[in-house]
Design a protein around this motif. Structure first.
Motif, PDB file in Angstrom:
ATOM      1  N   MET A 223       0.839  -1.189   0.000  1.00 31.01           N
ATOM      2  CA  MET A 223       0.000   0.000   0.000  1.00 31.01           C
ATOM      3  C   MET A 223       0.875   1.239   0.000  1.00 31.01           C
ATOM      4  SD  MET A 223      -2.754   1.439   2.797  1.00 31.01           S
ATOM      5  CE  MET A 223      -4.102   0.490   2.150  1.00 31.01           C
ATOM      6  N   ALA A 224       0.431   2.258  -0.718  1.00 27.78           N
ATOM      7  CA  ALA A 224       1.119   3.545  -0.738  1.00 27.78           C
ATOM      8  C   ALA A 224       0.572   4.416   0.395  1.00 27.78           C
ATOM      9  CB  ALA A 224       0.894   4.237  -2.077  1.00 27.78           C
ATOM     10  N   TYR A 225       1.470   5.067   1.098  1.00 28.00           N
ATOM     11  CA  TYR A 225       1.113   5.984   2.173  1.00 28.00           C
ATOM     12  C   TYR A 225       1.554   7.381   1.746  1.00 28.00           C
ATOM     13  CZ  TYR A 225       0.718   1.739   4.967  1.00 28.00           C
ATOM     14  OH  TYR A 225       0.365   0.507   5.459  1.00 28.00           O
ATOM     15  N   VAL A 226       0.622   8.314   1.727  1.00 28.54           N
ATOM     16  CA  VAL A 226       0.916   9.680   1.318  1.00 28.54           C
ATOM     17  C   VAL A 226       0.991  10.543   2.570  1.00 28.54           C
ATOM     18  CG1 VAL A 226       0.232  11.596  -0.163  1.00 28.54           C
ATOM     19  CG2 VAL A 226      -0.322   9.241  -0.852  1.00 28.54           C
TER      20      VAL A 226
ATOM     21  N   LEU B 173      -4.019   6.687  -6.129  1.00 26.29           N
ATOM     22  CA  LEU B 173      -3.194   5.496  -5.914  1.00 26.29           C
ATOM     23  C   LEU B 173      -3.899   4.423  -5.095  1.00 26.29           C
ATOM     24  CD1 LEU B 173       0.231   7.203  -5.141  1.00 26.29           C
ATOM     25  CD2 LEU B 173      -0.501   6.141  -7.300  1.00 26.29           C
ATOM     26  N   ASN B 174      -5.133   4.716  -4.669  1.00 21.65           N
ATOM     27  CA  ASN B 174      -5.843   3.821  -3.758  1.00 21.65           C
ATOM     28  C   ASN B 174      -4.988   3.562  -2.514  1.00 21.65           C
ATOM     29  OD1 ASN B 174      -8.108   2.361  -2.977  1.00 21.65           O
ATOM     30  ND2 ASN B 174      -7.238   0.447  -3.723  1.00 21.65           N
ATOM     31  N   GLY B 175      -4.392   4.636  -2.035  1.00 23.31           N
ATOM     32  CA  GLY B 175      -3.484   4.553  -0.892  1.00 23.31           C
ATOM     33  C   GLY B 175      -4.123   5.087   0.370  1.00 23.31           C
ATOM     34  N   CYS B 176      -3.270   5.440   1.311  1.00 23.94           N
ATOM     35  CA  CYS B 176      -3.694   5.888   2.632  1.00 23.94           C
ATOM     36  C   CYS B 176      -2.976   7.194   2.971  1.00 23.94           C
ATOM     37  CB  CYS B 176      -3.335   4.815   3.661  1.00 23.94           C
ATOM     38  SG  CYS B 176      -3.754   5.231   5.365  1.00 23.94           S
ATOM     39  N   VAL B 177      -3.731   8.178   3.392  1.00 28.40           N
ATOM     40  CA  VAL B 177      -3.156   9.440   3.848  1.00 28.40           C
ATOM     41  C   VAL B 177      -2.637   9.248   5.273  1.00 28.40           C
ATOM     42  CG1 VAL B 177      -3.692  11.816   4.528  1.00 28.40           C
ATOM     43  CG2 VAL B 177      -4.656  10.872   2.418  1.00 28.40           C
TER      44      VAL B 177
END
Length: 156
Positions: free
Chosen positions: A1-4, A114-118
């Motif tokens: 998972m991408a974390y922004v 990105l279907n990621g998580c802030v």
């Protein structure tokens, strides 16, 4: 998972001095190298103005590549955010008038695309134009730095 990552979460990282928390920084560097930790150009600009810890400023400068400009898809989503009148307050008048950077809508847009998580230290506040409120409205996952570490299974 991408974390922004938001500016305030990077600021919290400043409290993790590399000499005292080497295992944290090893894990964090591995997450960055794996492409899990991302941010946006506006966060880089905010940190250039507000970072208080020299080691954090040095780290940010040496990892400039994770602070990228918005893509056309992200810009479209920023437009979607601002189509909600209440969320136009993400960029307050003082910030606009002084030409200061404002990363909030771009952080949410990057995570959405990105279907990621802030990762932000802000909390949901009823009727507020805050990052977690925007995330909730648009179905974007969000957490804080501790939640990031929990999601990644880190313990020290």
């Amino acid at each position: 998972m991408a974390y922004v990552f938001d500016t305030n979460s990077f600021s919290v990282l400043g409290n993790y001095y590399p000499e005292q928390f080497p295992s944290f920084w090893r894990e964090f560097e591995q997450a960055v190298a794996a492409g899990k930790v991302l941010s946006v150009r506006e966060v880089y600009r905010e940190l250039a103005h507000y970072a208080r810890h020299p080691h954090l400023t040095d780290w940010v400068k040496s990892h400039r590549s994770i602070f990228t400009p918005p893509t056309p898809e992200e810009m479209q989503f920023v437009s979607d955010i601002f189509s909600v009148r209440h969320f136009q307050m993400l960029v307050n008048e003082k910030t606009r008038l002084n030409g200061r950077p404002c990363a909030d809508p771009f952080i949410v847009a990057r995570a959405k695309v990105l279907n990621g998580c802030v990762v932000t230290e802000e909390k949901v506040t009823p009727n507020a134009a805050r990052i977690p409120n925007v995330c909730q409205r648009f179905g974007v996952d969000s957490t804080n730095l501790q939640g990031f570490m929990e999601k990644e299974g880190w313990t020290f």
